[in-house]
Design a protein around this motif. Structure first.
Motif, PDB file in Angstrom:
ATOM      1  N   MET A 161       1.437   6.728  -6.985  1.00  0.00           N
ATOM      2  CA  MET A 161       0.158   7.292  -7.461  1.00  0.00           C
ATOM      3  C   MET A 161       0.457   8.909  -6.953  1.00  0.00           C
TER       4      MET A 161
ATOM      5  N   LEU B 189       0.974   3.971  -3.011  1.00  0.00           N
ATOM      6  CA  LEU B 189       0.554   5.518  -2.444  1.00  0.00           C
ATOM      7  C   LEU B 189       1.578   6.198  -2.961  1.00  0.00           C
TER       8      LEU B 189
ATOM      9  N   SER C  59       0.803  -1.163   0.003  1.00  0.00           N
ATOM     10  CA  SER C  59      -0.074  -0.129  -0.084  1.00  0.00           C
ATOM     11  C   SER C  59       0.659   1.346  -0.009  1.00  0.00           C
TER      12      SER C  59
ATOM     13  N   TYR D 118      -5.452   3.464   0.182  1.00  0.00           N
ATOM     14  CA  TYR D 118      -4.742   3.368   1.258  1.00  0.00           C
ATOM     15  C   TYR D 118      -5.487   3.398   2.554  1.00  0.00           C
TER      16      TYR D 118
ATOM     17  N   GLY E 104      -5.779   7.498  -4.623  1.00  0.00           N
ATOM     18  CA  GLY E 104      -4.760   6.656  -3.837  1.00  0.00           C
ATOM     19  C   GLY E 104      -4.829   6.747  -2.496  1.00  0.00           C
TER      20      GLY E 104
END
Length: 120
Positions: free
Chosen positions: A61, A58, A54, A93, A89
């Motif tokens: 992104m 993130l 994740s 998350y 994003g």
């Protein structure tokens, strides 16, 4: 006129497609590998994998959103794209890492609203 031409092209694809439908067989695929993979993948393993990746997702992104925002100085609609990518994003998350807490908060809110509405 252009609609008539596009319809004629579409119909020709449908009528003269030939052996395309017969080419979609299982030749060349190892069905035991497909079956084994489908048995080994579960929702829990996908959740663990999503939590593990994740932060890198993130970061990627955010970088893509930053470049889109820079290009948005030239082409204005890319500013909206940058905001959308950044928002997706952040939502990804939060959902991956805090789904049980978010679900608990939503359940408690709905429960309290229903208690006030029903009087019980």
């Amino acid at each position: 006129m252009k609609y008539l031409i596009s319809m004629a092209i579409g119909l020709s694809f449908l009528l003269f497609q030939g052996d395309i439908t017969f080419a979609s067989t299982t030749e060349g695929y190892d069905l035991s590998t497909i079956r084994e993979t489908s048995e080994n993948v579960s929702l829990d393993s996908l959740g663990v994998l999503a939590k593990e990746y994740s932060i890198p997702i993130l970061v990627i992104m955010v970088i893509i959103a930053g470049f889109s925002a820079l290009l948005g100085l030239i082409f204005k609609p890319l500013k909206a794209v940058a905001g959308s990518i950044f928002g997706i994003g952040i939502v990804f998350y939060l959902l991956v890492n805090f789904a049980p807490q978010i679900t608990g908060v939503l359940i408690s809110v709905v429960d309290s609203v229903m208690n006030r509405v029903t009087g019980g």
